[in-house]
Design an enzyme around this catalytic site. Structure first.
Site, PDB file in Angstrom:
ATOM      1  CD  GLU A 102      82.567   2.704  19.935  1.00  0.00           C
ATOM      2  OE1 GLU A 102      82.388   3.921  19.799  1.00  0.00           O
ATOM      3  OE2 GLU A 102      83.659   2.138  19.680  1.00  0.00           O
ATOM      4  CG  ASP A 104      79.489   4.980  19.278  1.00  0.00           C
ATOM      5  OD1 ASP A 104      79.930   4.519  20.332  1.00  0.00           O
ATOM      6  OD2 ASP A 104      80.109   4.960  18.202  1.00  0.00           O
ATOM      7  CD  GLU A 106      79.928   9.760  17.935  1.00  0.00           C
ATOM      8  OE1 GLU A 106      81.140   9.714  18.164  1.00  0.00           O
ATOM      9  OE2 GLU A 106      79.438   9.636  16.787  1.00  0.00           O
ATOM     10  CD  GLN A 119      77.236  10.427  13.632  1.00  0.00           C
ATOM     11  OE1 GLN A 119      77.070  11.169  12.673  1.00  0.00           O
ATOM     12  NE2 GLN A 119      78.435  10.039  14.025  1.00  0.00           N
ATOM     13  CB  THR A 120      72.599   6.153  17.029  1.00  0.00           C
ATOM     14  OG1 THR A 120      71.845   6.028  15.825  1.00  0.00           O
ATOM     15  CG2 THR A 120      71.782   6.878  18.081  1.00  0.00           C
ATOM     16  CG  ASN A 121      78.435   4.362  14.013  1.00  0.00           C
ATOM     17  OD1 ASN A 121      77.940   3.449  13.363  1.00  0.00           O
ATOM     18  ND2 ASN A 121      79.633   4.857  13.709  1.00  0.00           N
ATOM     19  CG  ASN A 129      82.053   2.974   8.110  1.00  0.00           C
ATOM     20  OD1 ASN A 129      82.406   4.064   8.555  1.00  0.00           O
ATOM     21  ND2 ASN A 129      82.912   2.097   7.592  1.00  0.00           N
ATOM     22  NE  ARG A 130      76.488  -2.460  11.052  1.00  0.00           N
ATOM     23  CZ  ARG A 130      77.662  -3.048  11.270  1.00  0.00           C
ATOM     24  NH1 ARG A 130      78.565  -2.450  12.047  1.00  0.00           N
ATOM     25  NH2 ARG A 130      77.950  -4.211  10.711  1.00  0.00           N
ATOM     26  CD  GLU A 131      78.714   6.657  10.374  1.00  0.00           C
ATOM     27  OE1 GLU A 131      78.193   6.055   9.400  1.00  0.00           O
ATOM     28  OE2 GLU A 131      79.941   6.718  10.555  1.00  0.00           O
ATOM     29  CG  ASP A 195      87.867  16.825  13.073  1.00  0.00           C
ATOM     30  OD1 ASP A 195      87.100  16.895  14.057  1.00  0.00           O
ATOM     31  OD2 ASP A 195      88.503  15.797  12.792  1.00  0.00           O
ATOM     32  N   GLY A 200      79.402  19.337   9.099  1.00  0.00           N
ATOM     33  CA  GLY A 200      80.501  18.648   8.427  1.00  0.00           C
ATOM     34  C   GLY A 200      81.858  19.275   8.652  1.00  0.00           C
TER      35      GLY A 200
END
Length: 296
Positions: A102, A104, A106, A119-121, A129-131, A195, A200
């Site tokens: 994937e 991303d 965001e 935010q990319t991931n 978990n590569r944000e 959330d 955060g």
């Protein structure tokens, strides 16, 4: 198949040659490339403009009609104006299954006056978990900007108005898996994520400002279309250059950033990056292996 005539002729010729071989797709029209995936009543069509709305009943999303392996996917998006805290507008590519890949984008909403965060991931074989997070160098709610994902066997590049903001290089020679063997669909959605999305999760969605609207236009998929009746291995073979066929995404010039793009990426990282998982020692006491080897 409608081809956007604004494209230069060499591209058109490449398109026609490629299409005869494997099914390259290019179009500016939503209905030719995509279909609603949920909440069709939250879609607004205004000519070539598409709007997705989020209210306290539902968000909305769409997906590509086909899956692809290698190429470039772009769309122009104008993000939610005003107080968009709690909302996320996402544009991403993803394969299916628990070991999915994937890529991303965001876009994290904000309270009025704060910068919009991107935010990319990146997930490889189901592991994410590569944000990374950036603030943009413009207000993405005031006008349309082009967001693109370039994918080939050498690298995955996230681009904003053709400026690279992130590169994930193939480091299989270091023993790291690289996403190159699963066809991926193209997706976008708008949804409530209060959330976690804004500060955060401290700032919640203010539904008195609903509906929250993201606008889209100029969809382009210049990529290798995969057949659903063919194995992933055969799709990968069909979408890779060989003696008989040459694809633009396998050209050496697309295999790595050029000098100008490398400078652009350094500028983005120096001036606009606010979070990088590679430097988060609380989450990753041992630096992730790809971070050690990445030059950017």
């Amino acid at each position: 198949m409608v081809i956007s005539m604004s494209k230069k002729m060499p591209f058109l010729l490449r398109f026609l040659v490629g299409f005869a071989l494997v099914g390259l797709v290019s179009s500016a029209k939503f209905v030719e490339l995509f279909q609603p995936s949920w909440a069709q009543d939250h879609f607004i069509y205004e000519g070539d403009l598409l709007k997705l709305k989020l209210d306290n009943y539902s968000g909305a999303g769409f997906l590509s009609k086909s899956k692809f392996m290698f190429g470039k996917v772009s769309m122009q998006i104008k993000l939610v104006e005003g107080d968009s805290a709690g909302t996320v507008t996402a544009f991403y590519m993803s394969s299916d299954g628990p070991n999915h890949n994937e890529f991303d984008f965001e876009f994290l909403g904000n309270t009025t006056g704060e910068p919009y965060l991107v935010q990319t991931n990146l997930y490889v074989n189901g592991s994410g978990n590569r944000e990374q997070r950036l603030n943009l160098w413009f207000d993405p709610t005031k006008d349309f900007h082009t967001y693109s994902i370039l994918w080939n066997q050498r690298q995955v590049v996230f681009l904003v108005d053709e400026t690279p903001i992130r590169v994930h290089s193939n480091m299989e020679n270091k023993g790291l898996p690289f996403p190159k063997d699963q066809p991926m669909g193209v997706y976008s959605s708008i949804w409530n994520a209060d959330d976690w999305a804004t500060q955060g999760g401290r700032v919640k969605t203010d539904w008195s400002h609903a509906p929250f609207v993201a606008s889209y236009r100029n969809f382009e998929i210049n990529a290798c279309e995969c057949s659903v009746t063919v194995t992933a291995a055969d799709n990968a073979k069909n979408c890779s250059s060989s003696a008989e066929k040459k694809f633009w995404w396998d050209e050496p010039t697309v295999g790595e950033l050029n000098v100008h793009q490398s400078h652009q990426l350094l500028w983005v990282r120096a001036n606009h990056m606010i979070y990088d998982y590679c430097t988060d020692t609380a989450r990753f006491p041992v630096t992730p292996v790809e971070c050690v080897h990445h030059h950017h």
